[in-house]
Design a protein around this motif. Structure first.
Motif: not given
Length: 280
Positions: A1-24
């Protein structure tokens, strides 16, 4: 499944997400998602700073490792999606292969596609590939496979991959003095702000005595040392063998003509390999 992305993702937000979701995250299969970003143009100021940090000269052709930086945000987004089975923090980058099908110009308008594939056993856990393709119009001009290890239960039945090169230390082509802030300098141009690369204090939280250099900086620095001798089309494979602690003085060794095939390595002064590579 291909998903189009319009701009470079916000890495700061993604790292914060990784910290929260990693343990689960509890393992499982890889997602079938492919992210696609079109109409990517080169920021000349950013490219110039990348060249300076990695040792490349200013040219109208992109360094072979630069598209990795352009696609890094898509890779992180994919590896922080709910369907990705492993925590982002803790994945170990163990190998990288880049194929340049033809020179990529600073004036080219790019499309990049990123997906994950090939979940398989490793003697120290499980490994997977992040696969990226860069195209100009409908022509694939650059392709990368980054292999990551998720440490876990030992699997003695897993095949042990052959290293891409075996070079004995002791006859270096050059010495590199790698400063303590090299991880922070590369993080600023790559967006890869994994805490193991930034400061000794944050690296110690993950079991390292000091901050360690990014593997992709080490690969880029090695290719910069071969600049001007690489052919227009080639593949460059590397294994990231041992962490390069910061600061360090290391030996760089290159054997052979890159135009016909060459091997290269980065060793510590004690002879331990940090990176082993091959151009073919």
């Amino acid at each position: 499944m291909s998903t189009e992305v319009d701009a470079a993702p916000n890495l700061s937000a993604l790292y914060a997400k990784a910290a929260v979701t990693g343990p689960i995250r509890r393992g499982g299969e890889l997602p079938a998602t492919e992210y696609v970003r079109r109409d990517i143009t080169i920021d000349h100021a950013h490219l110039a700073e990348y060249d300076r940090v990695c040792g490349f000269g200013l040219r109208d052709v992109l360094p072979a490792t630069y598209p990795h930086v352009l696609s890094f945000g898509l890779s992180v987004r994919l590896m922080t999606d709910p369907g990705f089975p492993f925590p982002l923090v803790g994945l170990v980058h163990v190998a990288n292969s880049i194929t340049v099908h033809r020179p990529v110009l600073v004036t080219d308008v790019l499309t990049q596609r990123v997906r994950v594939a090939n979940l398989r056993p490793h003697p120290k856990g499980r490994q997977l590939d992040v696969i990226t393709e860069t195209s100009v119009e409908d022509e694939v001009v650059w392709r990368e496979t980054s292999t990551y290890l998720r440490r876990g239960r030992s699997d003695d039945s897993a095949p042990r991959a052959d290293r891409v090169a075996e070079i004995e230390p002791g006859s270096p082509t050059a010495f590199w003095q790698v400063p303590a802030d090299q991880g922070r300098r590369y993080a600023a141009v790559s967006g890869d702000r994994n805490p193991i690369h930034l400061r000794a204090l944050t690296a110690k939280a993950f079991g390292f005595p000091r901050a360690i250099a990014h593997g992709m900086w080490t690969k880029a620095r090695a290719l910069a040392a071969l600049e001007g001798r690489l052919p227009e089309s080639y593949t460059v494979d590397v294994d990231f063998v041992k962490p390069l602690l910061l600061p360090s003085k290391v030996e760089f060794t290159a054997i052979g003509d890159p135009g016909d095939g060459a091997t290269f390595a980065v060793h510590s002064r004690s002879g331990k390999p940090h990176l082993l590579g091959r151009v073919h």
